[in-house]
Write a protein that holds these residues in place. Structure first.
Motif, PDB file in Angstrom:
ATOM      1  N   ARG A 324       0.823  -1.208   0.000  1.00  0.00           N
ATOM      2  CA  ARG A 324       0.000   0.000   0.000  1.00  0.00           C
ATOM      3  C   ARG A 324       0.860   1.263   0.000  1.00  0.00           C
ATOM      4  NH1 ARG A 324      -4.002  -0.575   2.830  1.00  0.00           N
ATOM      5  NH2 ARG A 324      -3.854  -2.807   3.242  1.00  0.00           N
ATOM      6  N   TYR A 325       2.149   1.112   0.262  1.00  0.00           N
ATOM      7  CA  TYR A 325       3.056   2.266   0.266  1.00  0.00           C
ATOM      8  C   TYR A 325       3.836   2.387  -1.039  1.00  0.00           C
ATOM      9  CZ  TYR A 325       1.936   1.734   5.178  1.00  0.00           C
ATOM     10  OH  TYR A 325       1.254   1.598   6.365  1.00  0.00           O
ATOM     11  N   GLY A 326       3.560   1.493  -2.010  1.00  0.00           N
ATOM     12  CA  GLY A 326       4.197   1.589  -3.316  1.00  0.00           C
ATOM     13  C   GLY A 326       5.444   0.753  -3.477  1.00  0.00           C
ATOM     14  N   ALA A 327       5.930   0.161  -2.391  1.00  0.00           N
ATOM     15  CA  ALA A 327       7.104  -0.711  -2.490  1.00  0.00           C
ATOM     16  C   ALA A 327       6.690  -2.075  -3.044  1.00  0.00           C
ATOM     17  CB  ALA A 327       7.746  -0.871  -1.116  1.00  0.00           C
ATOM     18  N   ARG A 328       7.675  -2.845  -3.495  1.00  0.00           N
ATOM     19  CA  ARG A 328       7.423  -4.192  -3.986  1.00  0.00           C
ATOM     20  C   ARG A 328       8.316  -5.173  -3.251  1.00  0.00           C
ATOM     21  NH1 ARG A 328       6.206  -0.940  -8.197  1.00  0.00           N
ATOM     22  NH2 ARG A 328       4.485  -1.589  -9.568  1.00  0.00           N
ATOM     23  N   ARG A 329       7.738  -6.333  -2.936  1.00  0.00           N
ATOM     24  CA  ARG A 329       8.537  -7.370  -2.273  1.00  0.00           C
ATOM     25  C   ARG A 329       8.144  -8.739  -2.803  1.00  0.00           C
ATOM     26  NH1 ARG A 329       5.828 -10.247   1.737  1.00  0.00           N
ATOM     27  NH2 ARG A 329       3.856  -9.338   2.506  1.00  0.00           N
ATOM     28  N   ILE A 330       9.091  -9.672  -2.750  1.00  0.00           N
ATOM     29  CA  ILE A 330       8.798 -11.058  -3.108  1.00  0.00           C
ATOM     30  C   ILE A 330       8.054 -11.709  -1.950  1.00  0.00           C
ATOM     31  CG2 ILE A 330       9.817 -13.316  -3.581  1.00  0.00           C
ATOM     32  CD1 ILE A 330      12.064 -11.924  -5.052  1.00  0.00           C
ATOM     33  N   VAL A 331       6.992 -12.418  -2.259  1.00  0.00           N
ATOM     34  CA  VAL A 331       6.222 -13.142  -1.248  1.00  0.00           C
ATOM     35  C   VAL A 331       6.725 -14.581  -1.205  1.00  0.00           C
ATOM     36  CG1 VAL A 331       3.939 -13.928  -0.549  1.00  0.00           C
ATOM     37  CG2 VAL A 331       4.208 -11.688  -1.638  1.00  0.00           C
ATOM     38  N   ASN A 332       7.275 -14.971  -0.087  1.00  0.00           N
ATOM     39  CA  ASN A 332       7.788 -16.325   0.079  1.00  0.00           C
ATOM     40  C   ASN A 332       6.752 -17.200   0.779  1.00  0.00           C
ATOM     41  OD1 ASN A 332      10.471 -15.894  -1.008  1.00  0.00           O
ATOM     42  ND2 ASN A 332      10.862 -14.661   0.819  1.00  0.00           N
ATOM     43  N   VAL A 333       6.534 -18.379   0.237  1.00  0.00           N
ATOM     44  CA  VAL A 333       5.572 -19.305   0.822  1.00  0.00           C
ATOM     45  C   VAL A 333       6.155 -19.877   2.108  1.00  0.00           C
ATOM     46  CG1 VAL A 333       4.269 -21.437   0.456  1.00  0.00           C
ATOM     47  CG2 VAL A 333       4.679 -19.872  -1.447  1.00  0.00           C
ATOM     48  N   PRO A 334       5.414 -19.880   3.212  1.00  0.00           N
ATOM     49  CA  PRO A 334       5.920 -20.466   4.461  1.00  0.00           C
ATOM     50  C   PRO A 334       6.260 -21.941   4.288  1.00  0.00           C
ATOM     51  CG  PRO A 334       3.894 -19.219   4.848  1.00  0.00           C
ATOM     52  CD  PRO A 334       4.054 -19.326   3.366  1.00  0.00           C
ATOM     53  N   TYR A 335       7.195 -22.421   5.089  1.00  0.00           N
ATOM     54  CA  TYR A 335       7.594 -23.837   5.010  1.00  0.00           C
ATOM     55  C   TYR A 335       6.441 -24.752   5.397  1.00  0.00           C
ATOM     56  CZ  TYR A 335      10.049 -28.195   5.983  1.00  0.00           C
ATOM     57  OH  TYR A 335      10.444 -29.500   5.995  1.00  0.00           O
ATOM     58  N   GLY A 336       5.670 -24.363   6.421  1.00  0.00           N
ATOM     59  CA  GLY A 336       4.543 -25.163   6.887  1.00  0.00           C
ATOM     60  C   GLY A 336       3.293 -24.316   6.982  1.00  0.00           C
ATOM     61  N   LEU A 337       2.247 -24.903   7.569  1.00  0.00           N
ATOM     62  CA  LEU A 337       0.976 -24.210   7.727  1.00  0.00           C
ATOM     63  C   LEU A 337       1.048 -23.183   8.842  1.00  0.00           C
ATOM     64  CD1 LEU A 337      -1.589 -27.154   7.486  1.00  0.00           C
ATOM     65  CD2 LEU A 337      -1.151 -25.428   5.759  1.00  0.00           C
ATOM     66  N   GLN A 338       0.371 -22.037   8.637  1.00  0.00           N
ATOM     67  CA  GLN A 338       0.224 -21.085   9.738  1.00  0.00           C
ATOM     68  C   GLN A 338      -0.665 -21.667  10.822  1.00  0.00           C
ATOM     69  OE1 GLN A 338       0.526 -16.582   8.445  1.00  0.00           O
ATOM     70  NE2 GLN A 338      -1.232 -17.505   7.439  1.00  0.00           N
ATOM     71  N   LEU A 339      -1.637 -22.479  10.423  1.00  0.00           N
ATOM     72  CA  LEU A 339      -2.627 -22.984  11.349  1.00  0.00           C
ATOM     73  C   LEU A 339      -2.968 -24.424  10.958  1.00  0.00           C
ATOM     74  CD1 LEU A 339      -4.180 -21.659  13.723  1.00  0.00           C
ATOM     75  CD2 LEU A 339      -6.074 -21.288  12.137  1.00  0.00           C
ATOM     76  N   PRO A 340      -2.633 -25.427  11.791  1.00  0.00           N
ATOM     77  CA  PRO A 340      -2.935 -26.821  11.437  1.00  0.00           C
ATOM     78  C   PRO A 340      -4.395 -27.155  11.635  1.00  0.00           C
ATOM     79  CG  PRO A 340      -1.908 -26.717  13.596  1.00  0.00           C
ATOM     80  CD  PRO A 340      -1.895 -25.307  13.049  1.00  0.00           C
ATOM     81  N   ARG A 341      -4.835 -28.237  11.028  1.00  0.00           N
ATOM     82  CA  ARG A 341      -6.181 -28.804  11.164  1.00  0.00           C
ATOM     83  C   ARG A 341      -7.274 -27.763  10.906  1.00  0.00           C
ATOM     84  NH1 ARG A 341      -7.098 -32.773  15.964  1.00  0.00           N
ATOM     85  NH2 ARG A 341      -9.025 -32.933  14.756  1.00  0.00           N
ATOM     86  N   ILE A 342      -7.110 -27.082   9.770  1.00  0.00           N
ATOM     87  CA  ILE A 342      -8.026 -26.035   9.393  1.00  0.00           C
ATOM     88  C   ILE A 342      -9.124 -26.566   8.474  1.00  0.00           C
ATOM     89  CG2 ILE A 342      -6.962 -25.189   7.253  1.00  0.00           C
ATOM     90  CD1 ILE A 342      -7.876 -23.026  10.279  1.00  0.00           C
ATOM     91  N   CYS A 343      -8.888 -27.771   7.937  1.00  0.00           N
ATOM     92  CA  CYS A 343      -9.898 -28.389   7.063  1.00  0.00           C
ATOM     93  C   CYS A 343      -9.804 -29.906   7.174  1.00  0.00           C
ATOM     94  CB  CYS A 343      -9.730 -27.948   5.610  1.00  0.00           C
ATOM     95  SG  CYS A 343      -8.140 -28.353   4.895  1.00  0.00           S
TER      96      CYS A 343
END
Length: 343
Positions: A324-343
């Protein structure tokens, strides 16, 4: 069923108790002809499949969500919607489901009934038949109340050729609604955070929306994926890898409810990787993206849809975020889940 109020090991032992459970709960709730025949396999006419398409679509998934009930849904509704969505995003019309239940000894029969009838209701609303299944009962402590496995069968019309490898520079990225609702809702239902919210899971079957869009824009939509455990960040990273492209998201355009954003800020989570269960990502050719968006917004399942980014180049599969401030960054996928047993 028997007069017992809880599931016992006898309900999975192959005897009278198990037959009562099958006859008086599962057969009564699902009530489909192939299931009522009580064979070891469901039998469906091949002509019925050929009439709807030229390719068979199959998918299977398992559901271990905790808690079993949450605002906006339950494990039964989730199992049906999740599996139907995996078919729908490939362009398939969902037709049949199988359902396997791993039940822990001691589970309330009333609770199991509520879940099974929730599955039956959800499937019926989508015109889908649950035609075969299985139950197993394990000892106390060997499972967490109930796990469900579902397999879905659908048919894809010849004209539809969706794939994560179809994206190309200039394509627009659309999402059908708010991101992260399911993950935030389940987290609030599971943990005693002392927070109060009217947030609900977006758990829903997406075929009605997807079918309407494909009927009018078959060749303009390159790819559709449903957003589940990895959030839209995970899904778009997979598409970038499959097509060998770079995708740039616009943080300002991302539809995130204020409650979801607040929960993420409080707990240090990223809404890009928070789960949904009734959200789809669309990769659409640039000439018709606005038209597809308008059509999507006219449907109840897509009224909060937005264009959130675009494919910028063929390159080493990257996902970028314009902040939202105009900068750009690479989005890295996390190694694991942020939250287990979500589905």
């Amino acid at each position: 069923m028997s007069n017992d109020q809880i599931i016992t090991l006898a309900h999975g032992a192959g005897g009278e108790a198990m037959q009562q459970l099958i006859d008086k709960l599962f057969l009564k709730a699902f009530n489909d002809k192939p299931l009522r025949q009580k064979e070891d396999q469901a039998r469906v006419p091949l002509a019925e499949l050929h009439a709807k398409g030229n390719r068979l679509a199959l998918t299977t998934d398992s559901y271990v969500v905790s808690p079993l009930f949450f605002p906006g849904g339950d494990i039964g509704k989730l199992a049906v919607c999740g599996t139907l969505n995996d078919l729908a995003v490939g362009g398939a019309q969902p037709l049949y489901l199988s359902a396997g239940f791993i039940i822990e000894e001691g589970l309330s029969l009333t609770l199991l009934e509520e879940i099974v009838y929730s599955m039956a209701k959800t499937a019926k609303e989508q015109g889908v038949s649950i035609i075969t299944g299985d139950t197993k009962v394990v000892e106390r402590g060997m499972a967490d109340k109930l796990f469900i496995n579902t397999t879905g069968v659908g048919v894809i019309p010849q004209s539809i050729q969706l794939s994560a490898a179809n994206a190309r520079p200039g394509d627009k990225i659309l999402v059908s609604g708010f991101i992260g609702n399911h993950g935030a809702t389940v987290m609030l239902a599971r943990d005693n955070l002392g927070l109060h919210s009217d947030l609900q899971s977006d758990c829903a079957a997406l075929y009605p929306l997807i079918n309407q869009l494909l009927l009018q824009h078959t060749h303009d939509i390159r790819c559709i994926r449903d957003v589940t455990r990895g959030g839209i960040g995970g899904v778009l990273s997979e598409i970038a890898q499959a097509s060998n492209i770079t995708i740039e998201l616009d943080e300002v355009a991302l539809p995130v409810r204020s409650q979801t954003r607040g929960i993420c800020e409080l707990l240090g989570l990223d809404p890009l990787f928070l789960a949904n269960e009734g959200l789809a990502v669309f990769v659409v050719g640039p000439q018709h993206a606005e038209t597809v968006l308008q059509l999507m917004q006219q449907h109840p399942l897509g009224q909060h849809a937005q264009i959130v980014g675009e494919v910028t180049a063929f390159s080493i599969n990257h996902l970028h975020l314009k902040t939202r401030y105009g900068a750009r960054r690479i989005v890295n996928v996390p190694y694991g889940l942020q939250l287990p047993r979500i589905c």
